[in-house]
Design a protein around this motif. Structure first.
Motif, short mmCIF file in Angstrom:
data_model
loop_
_atom_site.label_atom_id
_atom_site.label_comp_id
_atom_site.label_asym_id
_atom_site.label_seq_id
_atom_site.Cartn_x
_atom_site.Cartn_y
_atom_site.Cartn_z
N UNK A 36 49.16 5.72 12.12
CA UNK A 36 48.31 5.11 13.15
C UNK A 36 47.14 6.03 13.48
N UNK A 37 47.41 7.32 13.60
CA UNK A 37 46.33 8.28 13.87
C UNK A 37 45.38 8.36 12.69
N UNK A 38 45.92 8.34 11.48
CA UNK A 38 45.06 8.31 10.29
C UNK A 38 44.12 7.10 10.35
N UNK A 39 44.67 5.93 10.71
CA UNK A 39 43.84 4.74 10.83
C UNK A 39 42.77 4.87 11.89
N UNK A 40 43.12 5.48 13.02
CA UNK A 40 42.13 5.67 14.09
C UNK A 40 41.00 6.59 13.64
N UNK A 41 41.36 7.64 12.90
CA UNK A 41 40.36 8.60 12.42
C UNK A 41 39.40 7.95 11.43
N UNK A 82 43.81 9.28 0.74
CA UNK A 82 42.80 10.33 0.90
C UNK A 82 41.49 9.87 0.29
N UNK A 83 41.56 9.25 -0.88
CA UNK A 83 40.36 8.72 -1.51
C UNK A 83 39.73 7.63 -0.64
N UNK A 84 40.58 6.86 0.07
CA UNK A 84 40.07 5.82 0.97
C UNK A 84 39.27 6.43 2.11
N UNK A 85 39.75 7.54 2.66
CA UNK A 85 39.02 8.23 3.74
C UNK A 85 37.66 8.70 3.26
N UNK A 86 37.64 9.25 2.06
CA UNK A 86 36.36 9.72 1.49
C UNK A 86 35.42 8.55 1.22
N UNK A 87 35.98 7.45 0.75
CA UNK A 87 35.19 6.26 0.48
C UNK A 87 34.53 5.74 1.76
N UNK A 107 41.72 13.45 8.40
CA UNK A 107 42.50 12.42 7.73
C UNK A 107 43.36 13.02 6.63
N UNK A 108 42.80 13.93 5.87
CA UNK A 108 43.55 14.59 4.80
C UNK A 108 44.70 15.41 5.37
N UNK A 109 44.46 16.10 6.47
CA UNK A 109 45.51 16.90 7.09
C UNK A 109 46.66 16.02 7.58
N UNK A 154 31.38 13.17 10.00
CA UNK A 154 32.09 12.45 8.96
C UNK A 154 32.91 13.42 8.10
N UNK A 155 32.33 14.55 7.79
CA UNK A 155 33.05 15.57 7.01
C UNK A 155 34.29 16.04 7.77
N UNK A 156 34.14 16.24 9.07
CA UNK A 156 35.27 16.68 9.91
C UNK A 156 36.36 15.61 9.96
N UNK A 157 35.96 14.36 10.06
CA UNK A 157 36.94 13.27 10.15
C UNK A 157 37.72 13.11 8.84
N UNK A 158 37.04 13.26 7.73
CA UNK A 158 37.73 13.19 6.44
C UNK A 158 38.74 14.33 6.33
N UNK A 159 38.36 15.51 6.77
CA UNK A 159 39.28 16.66 6.74
C UNK A 159 40.50 16.39 7.62
#
Length: 302
Positions: free
Chosen positions: A215-220, A291-296, A276-278, A269-274
């Motif tokens: 859920x947090x990943x989705x929010x990010x 992870x690829x979806x977050x970058x996309x 999401x990956x964490x 955006x760079x911070x948010x992707x990081x």
């Protein structure tokens, strides 16, 4: 995961979701329905089967896959979520809302048909979404289906997407401060994306930690999605976007990009992707697609 591999996975999910939606939006009435009016069905299909990446359904499918949940159930829940998303777009385009004539490069539903047809198409899709999830054909136990109905209701309703649209309309008269912008965007855009990520945990019967993490990943990535959208609204043209651009600025609506500038947005955006990956790190290599979806989301061009 390479960009090509991710694009292939996204396209495969898109085709599966559209085939499922095509079946669900057929002309034959279901048990308990009397008839499916031809013009109403044409308006609904115009508003749903009109392209788009189907990113929210993709999240349902991939988070379910991550946790080993049933793929058939995930596809139906994904289609239900897309029904909600398309209903919101149909209503969002109405003259009383954002008054848009173009959506995904085609005339909006109220332009192709009329306002009444657009309102009814949206109403029908909203109720159909919960019908799809509640149906025994979804193949989940009643407790899981109830949890999905509850989570989607809250993501789509007063404290989620619909409430966010109300805040968005109010922002035309009184521009919100930064905290207000964040709240508005978390509701209008982020809530359905958050549900898309959280749904996989519910479908798979995962524990509370996995559900909260997704859920947090989705929010990010929901915040990243909106930031990228605001950048595109500033930089892209209507042909690239498939809809009118620059409208928020024209109406005086504040965005995080307008407050802080494009360079800040790109750093954020760079911070948010990081982040999401964490959040996905406990899942190891299995999370490569997400992870690829977050970058996309952060780097998309339309």
């Amino acid at each position: 995961m390479s960009e090509t591999e991710f694009t292939t996975r996204l396209e495969s999910a898109r085709k599966d979701v559209e085939a499922c939606l095509d079946r669900l939006l057929g002309p034959e009435p279901l048990e308990g329905e009397t008839a499916r009016p031809e013009t109403l069905m044409a308006a609904i299909r115009h508003g749903v089967l009109n392209g788009g990446k189907r990113f929210r359904p993709f999240l349902v499918i991939e988070t379910t896959r991550l946790l080993g949940g049933p793929a058939d159930a995930a596809l139906r829940v994904a289609a239900a979520l897309e029904c909600i998303h398309c209903y919101s777009l149909i209503h969002d385009d109405l003259p009383a809302m954002d008054d848009d004539d173009l959506r995904r490069g085609r005339p909006t539903v109220h332009t192709a048909f009329d306002e009444a047809a657009a309102i009814l198409a949206g109403d029908s899709l909203l109720t159909l979404a919960f019908d799809i999830i509640a149906d025994d054909a979804t193949g989940l136990d009643p407790v899981a289906r109830l949890a999905l109905v509850s989570a989607l209701s809250r993501a789509a309703g007063i404290g989620g997407m619909a409430g966010g649209q109300a805040l968005d309309l109010a922002a035309e008269k009184t521009p919100p401060d930064e905290a207000g912008i964040v709240t508005l965007q978390a509701m209008k855009t982020g809530a359905l994306i958050r549900f898309g990520a959280e749904a996989g945990a519910i479908i798979a019967g995962a524990g509370a930690d996995a559900r909260a993490r997704l859920a947090r990943f989705g929010a990010v990535i929901g915040l990243a999605f909106q930031l990228a959208d605001d950048l595109l609204d500033l930089r892209a043209d209507a042909e690239t976007m498939g809809k009118a651009t620059g409208k928020d600025a024209g109406r005086g609506k504040g965005t995080l990009v307008s407050l802080h500038g494009p360079a800040w947005a790109e750093r954020r955006l760079t911070e948010l992707v990081a982040e999401a990956e964490a959040l996905l790190s406990p899942f190891g290599a299995r999370a490569a697609t997400l992870i690829a979806a977050a970058r996309f989301v952060a780097s998309r061009e339309n």
